[in-house]
Design a protein around this motif. Structure first.
Motif, short mmCIF file in Angstrom:
data_model
loop_
_atom_site.label_atom_id
_atom_site.label_comp_id
_atom_site.label_asym_id
_atom_site.label_seq_id
_atom_site.Cartn_x
_atom_site.Cartn_y
_atom_site.Cartn_z
N TYR A 1 0.82 -1.21 0.00
CA TYR A 1 0.00 0.00 0.00
C TYR A 1 0.86 1.26 0.00
O TYR A 1 1.93 1.30 0.59
N GLN B 1 1.82 5.14 0.99
CA GLN B 1 1.78 5.87 2.26
C GLN B 1 2.26 7.31 2.08
O GLN B 1 2.92 7.87 2.95
N TYR C 1 7.86 7.99 8.10
CA TYR C 1 6.66 8.54 7.48
C TYR C 1 6.93 9.92 6.90
O TYR C 1 7.83 10.64 7.36
N HIS D 1 1.57 6.05 -5.94
CA HIS D 1 0.34 6.44 -5.23
C HIS D 1 -0.86 6.15 -6.11
O HIS D 1 -0.73 5.84 -7.30
N GLU E 1 -11.47 2.00 0.00
CA GLU E 1 -10.14 2.52 0.33
C GLU E 1 -9.04 1.46 0.22
O GLU E 1 -7.93 1.77 -0.22
N PHE F 1 -5.79 2.30 -2.21
CA PHE F 1 -4.43 2.50 -1.72
C PHE F 1 -3.48 1.36 -2.08
O PHE F 1 -2.28 1.46 -1.84
N GLY G 1 3.69 -1.71 3.45
CA GLY G 1 3.60 -0.36 2.89
C GLY G 1 4.95 0.13 2.42
O GLY G 1 5.98 -0.52 2.61
N LYS H 1 -1.83 4.81 7.83
CA LYS H 1 -2.16 5.82 6.83
C LYS H 1 -2.31 7.18 7.50
O LYS H 1 -2.69 7.29 8.65
N GLN H 2 -2.02 8.22 6.72
CA GLN H 2 -2.17 9.59 7.22
C GLN H 2 -2.40 10.52 6.04
O GLN H 2 -2.35 10.11 4.89
#
Length: 638
Positions: A281, A283, A301, A463, A487, A491, A513, A549-550
């Motif tokens: 995924y 991120q 991150y 992405h 979602e 992602f 991720g 996730k963010q």
């Protein structure tokens, strides 16, 4: 100031005029809030934004007593413009423009096609009342010339007092929202103006102190690895060629279009000599493509405020290219765009990149979308690649498959069914097919130049390119994949490690991720990282995958091997959603609480490390050492 002489009865004409300006702005803001799907906090957000707007206009009256009417109009124009920009931005990113985007203004020229594709004539109606009010002001100024232009007008303290009272109520209201949402202040519970003010505060505040006990649980989970390492050294001594594929998601690889494979080259690759990570995924943060490369190379991150190369400019790093350099690798980046796009040229030396080939080095003879076509990128770069000493780490950033995905007609090679003709999904699939074919062309070039057999080719998507929050697009993709487009699918991007002649053929299905890329590649290269050197995990040597996730969803959202949890946009845990990835059945929210807390702890710890430039200390003492330091600082405060 003599407040006794300066506190006077407010001018009724001024108050009426201010009310017109405030109410017209509030109505437009409420329209934006409705477009954003604000429902639960719709009334509260309207009231809080009304107080803030009124407070701002009161300040103008106080500070510009002789020219407040001009200040009113310019303020109205500015806020109307902000509503316009947010509406355009929301139509693509489904959130408000982050204040940190001020650092990205220089990038706008490079994405002008994407911006124009998002514009709608109806959005310009936001300025209709602003234009009318300009003429209304002139009319009023003639009727009330004496008090509009009276040079004796002086500051009236009553407006300053009213401002302070309003702001006191405002702070109290925001604190109530913070209490009800466990501190999750979001656009959906603050509204436009107040969220931008809060976002400005976040941009300037020091990094938050992470709860060391909560973060320790996350670090312990990260450190859990298998005793017998799998695939260690599989790539040792080989050239490593990484292709960061623009906007590539997984679903085009898994679904044919009217009996046509959309990614025949990639599908052939994963069937032979390849480790394929099927539940991988993205991120990314506000930097999108640039944040993807930041995350995979650093194992931390991205920034929550602006693009990471800007946010952490001047920091000390320890990256995948630096790690590979210890094994004799030379690191090269190829990208057919402006070298300063996303500040790459200034950031790359600190990321351990030795050579960067950009639009200044390529012959820009075929431009598609943002920059040099994928075909020319591969064709022209092969000569430079041949000249580099081996082993090398070559990182390709492709561009052609980029929003709005409209390919020139000669490159529309798929036979598009009528139902997808001239649709967003149809354009996207045409772009993905072109990308896939050029990867095949590149592999043939590597074979012709004798580089293929002793190299490893790593491909991943940077992405998502097809947003499920757009209803029309959601319906198209749901029909195409024959299930709801949610979602977890949006992602999900592919990651594959193709190792010619290795005989390795395995699908890794646990959740992973982009933050896991660095430790996974370090293991494959034969020089594994210490388990707590980064926040990512070696996906080949763990049992439990975890993806926090963010930014593009509320912080605290996560994906693990079994479920996905999406924190509610209002910031209320009980309004969130969680479902089983295989069955689609709802998962009780309490079963997601531990993952939610881990996601928040990892993101906060990452932000603390990055904003305080602690990577050198992490390299010496590990993440556990950082937590020990935090405990020491907290004890000192007591």
């Amino acid at each position: 100031m003599d407040w006794g002489k300066r506190i006077e009865k407010p001018n009724a004409h001024i108050i009426r005029m201010m009310t017109v300006f405030v109410i017209t702005l509030l109505v437009k803001m409420m329209i934006l809030h409705w477009i954003m799907g604000v429902r639960l906090y719709f009334i509260q957000a309207a009231i809080m934004n009304l107080m803030t707007l009124t407070g701002l206009f009161l300040l103008f009256i106080y500070f510009f007593p002789k020219n407040y009417f001009k200040a009113f109009w310019w303020m109205h124009l500015l806020v109307s413009g902000l509503i316009f920009v947010n509406t355009v931005y929301y139509s693509h990113f489904f959130t408000l423009v982050p204040v940190g985007s001020v650092f990205q203004i220089g990038q706008l020229g490079g994405v002008s096609d994407s911006i124009f594709a998002l514009l709608r004539p109806i959005y310009f109606l936001y300025f209709a009342d602003t234009i009318y009010l300009r003429f209304w002001i002139k009319k009023k100024s003639k009727l009330y010339h004496s008090w509009y232009y009276d040079k004796k007008n002086r500051r009236n303290g009553i407006y300053a007092i009213a401002f302070m009272v309003l702001m006191s109520f405002m702070v109290g209201a925001i604190n109530l929202v913070a209490l009800s949402t466990e501190g999750n202040l979001r656009p959906a519970n603050l509204g436009m103006i107040n969220y931008h003010i809060y976002d400005t505060f976040r941009l300037t505040r020091p990094a938050p102190i992470v709860d060391p006990d909560q973060a320790e649980e996350a670090v312990i989970a990260i450190e859990e690895e298998e005793k017998d390492r799998r695939f260690e050294g599989l790539l040792e001594g080989r050239n490593i060629i990484v292709i960061q594929a623009e906007s590539l998601q997984s679903f085009p690889m898994e679904h044919a279009l009217a009996d046509q494979e959309v990614t025949p080259v990639l599908n052939d690759l994963i069937r032979q000599d390849t480790l394929y990570f099927s539940n991988f995924y993205e991120q990314v943060g506000w930097g999108n493509t640039s944040d993807a490369e930041f995350v995979v190379h650093n194992g931390f991150y991205p920034s929550t405020s602006t693009f990471s190369y800007q946010a952490y400019e001047g920091n000390d790093f320890y990256t995948l290219p630096m790690h590979l350099e210890k094994q004799g690798y030379t690191s090269i980046v190829f990208h057919g765009n402006d070298p300063e796009f996303w500040s790459r040229q200034s950031a790359y030396p600190g990321q351990g990149i030795h050579h960067f080939y950009s639009a200044e080095d390529f012959e820009m003879n075929e431009i598609i979308g943002l920059g040099l076509s994928d075909y020319e990128l591969y064709k022209q770069s092969i000569q430079w690649l041949k000249e580099k000493p081996e082993p090398f780490y070559a990182f390709y950033i492709t561009l052609t498959c980029h929003h709005p995905f409209v390919m020139p007609e000669p490159y529309q090679w798929l036979d598009m069914p009528a139902e997808y003709e001239d649709t967003y999904l149809g354009h996207y699939l045409q772009s993905v097919y072109y990308m896939d074919q050029q990867i095949g062309y590149f592999i043939n070039l590597l074979k012709e130049e004798g580089l293929y057999d002793h190299s490893a080719i790593v491909i991943y998507g940077d992405h998502q390119g097809v947003d499920m929050r757009n209803q029309e697009i959601n319906e198209q993709v749901s029909r195409y994949i024959s299930r709801p487009y949610q979602e977890d699918e949006m992602f999900r991007v592919p990651l594959m490690v193709h190792v010619p002649g290795s005989g390795v053929e395995e699908e890794i299905t646990l959740a992973g991720g982009q933050i896991d890329f660095f430790p996974t590649m370090a293991n494959l290269a034969g020089n594994p990282l210490a388990p707590d050197a980064v926040l990512g995990q070696d996906l080949l040597n763990i049992k439990e995958g975890f993806v926090a996730k963010q930014v593009h969803v509320s912080a605290g959202s996560f994906i693990d091997n079994e479920k996905i949890f999406i924190m509610s946009p209002e910031g209320l845990y009980d309004n969130s959603q969680s479902w089983n990835l295989k069955t689609g059945e709802q998962v009780p929210l309490e079963e997601a609480r531990q993952g939610y807390e881990r996601a928040l702890a990892e993101i906060t710890l990452s932000e603390y490390v990055m904003e305080n430039n602690l990577i050198p200390r992490v390299q010496k003492a590990g993440l556990s050492g950082i937590l020990d330091n935090i405990r020491f600082l907290l004890d000192l405060e007591k």
